[in-house]
Write an enzyme that holds these catalytic residues in place. Structure first.
Site, PDB file in Angstrom:
ATOM      1  N   SER A 124     -22.582 129.577  38.768  1.00 46.88           N
ATOM      2  CA  SER A 124     -22.420 129.589  40.228  1.00 46.88           C
ATOM      3  C   SER A 124     -20.973 129.892  40.571  1.00 46.88           C
ATOM      4  O   SER A 124     -20.050 129.459  39.863  1.00 46.88           O
ATOM      5  CB  SER A 124     -22.795 128.220  40.804  1.00 46.88           C
ATOM      6  OG  SER A 124     -22.248 128.072  42.100  1.00 46.88           O
ATOM      7  N   TYR A 137     -22.543 119.088  40.161  1.00 47.88           N
ATOM      8  CA  TYR A 137     -23.126 120.437  40.073  1.00 47.88           C
ATOM      9  C   TYR A 137     -22.076 121.441  39.590  1.00 47.88           C
ATOM     10  O   TYR A 137     -22.321 122.220  38.654  1.00 47.88           O
ATOM     11  CB  TYR A 137     -23.654 120.824  41.457  1.00 47.88           C
ATOM     12  CG  TYR A 137     -24.076 122.267  41.606  1.00 47.88           C
ATOM     13  CD1 TYR A 137     -25.340 122.683  41.207  1.00 47.88           C
ATOM     14  CD2 TYR A 137     -23.221 123.217  42.171  1.00 47.88           C
ATOM     15  CE1 TYR A 137     -25.737 124.011  41.363  1.00 47.88           C
ATOM     16  CE2 TYR A 137     -23.605 124.539  42.326  1.00 47.88           C
ATOM     17  CZ  TYR A 137     -24.854 124.936  41.919  1.00 47.88           C
ATOM     18  OH  TYR A 137     -25.250 126.246  42.066  1.00 47.88           O
TER      19      TYR A 137
END
Ligand code: NAD
Length: 232
Positions: A124, A137
């Site tokens: 990401s 995350y």
């Protein structure tokens, strides 16, 4: 025809990856907690926090479609909460889905890839600049790129290529965590070179490249698919 296994297959990006790999001519096993059927795929309801369930999914995929030649580690969870308020159980869930499952899936896949194969991990853009309220995350996404390089080196002698795609901000359900969608859209476009939002199909096309013959000499790489996002 190669057997491909995709996790997080019922999500916005996962669905596009499953569709693209099927269109590339692969037999696709689609793993997700959400058992909603994806047309043309072997749909397996699997909780990626459960190591035994992962092992069973590989056994079932191999029995029904043959040994896995392509793995796409795509599933992730992203609960938003200030760092100091994250309960240990929530951290452990994020780690289990976004990192431990990537590890376990790659281990099972590599054992089946006796004549080579391709693994793609999904990271990401948040791993570069950080992101408030998403520390667990973000940490797992950085780990996905390091794991990619480590496995590329270790599995290279067996002709198993391991690469990573790092999506920017795609307009998917993940954006529901933002309170003001229009302001978030402006925020994204201010940072991208391309002045439009990407589509899941554009991400899936890069996964297709990395898992296909045109990337036969590409391994250990992370490809940014983010419309030219520039972090200040
Ligand atoms: P999504 O939330 O739409 O899909 C994730 C899928 O993972 C869901 O279908 C969910 O059911 C599944 N899942 C969650 N926990 C699971 C578990 N325990 N067991 C099995 N399946 C489980 O997410 P998405 O937007 O499609 O993102 C896909 C990947 O792309 C993720 O790795 C995410 O981090 C990455 N990513 C997405 C964006 C974006 O803009 N959407 C940006 C950067 C990175």
């Amino acid at each position: 025809m190669t057997t491909a296994l995709v996790t997080g297959a019922a999500g916005a990006l996962g669905r596009a990856i499953v569709r693209r790999l099927a269109a590339d001519g692969h037999q696709v096993a689609a793993l997700d907690l959400d058992a909603s059927a994806l047309e043309g795929a072997l749909n397996l309801k699997v909780d990626l926090r459960d190591a035994d369930a992962i092992e069973a999914a590989f056994a079932e995929t191999a029995a029904r479609l043959g040994p896995v030649g392509i793995l796409v580690n795509n599933a992730a969870i992203y609960p938003a909460r200030p760092f100091l308020e994250v309960p240990l159980a929530e951290y452990e869930d994020v780690h289990a889905v976004n990192q431990r499952a990537y590890w376990l899936m790659a281990q099972h896949a590599a054992r089946q890839m006796t004549s080579g194969g391709a693994i793609v991990n999904v990271a990401s853009i948040t791993m570069h600049g950080g992101w408030s309220d998403l520390a667990a995350y973000v940490a797992t996404k950085g780990a996905a790129t390091s794991l990619t390089r480590a496995l590329a080196r270790e599995l290279g002698p067996g002709e198993i290529r391991v690469n990573c795609v790092s999506p920017g901000a795609f307009p998917t359900a993940a954006e529901e965590i933002h309170e003001d969608p229009e302001a978030y859209n402006r925020f994204v476009l201010e940072r991208q070179a391309l002045q439009r939002r990407g589509t899941p199909e554009e991400l899936a096309a890069v996964v297709s490249f990395l898992t296909g013959p045109d990337a036969s000499f590409v391994t250990g790489q992370t490809i940014e698919v983010n419309g030219g996002w520039v972090m200040a």
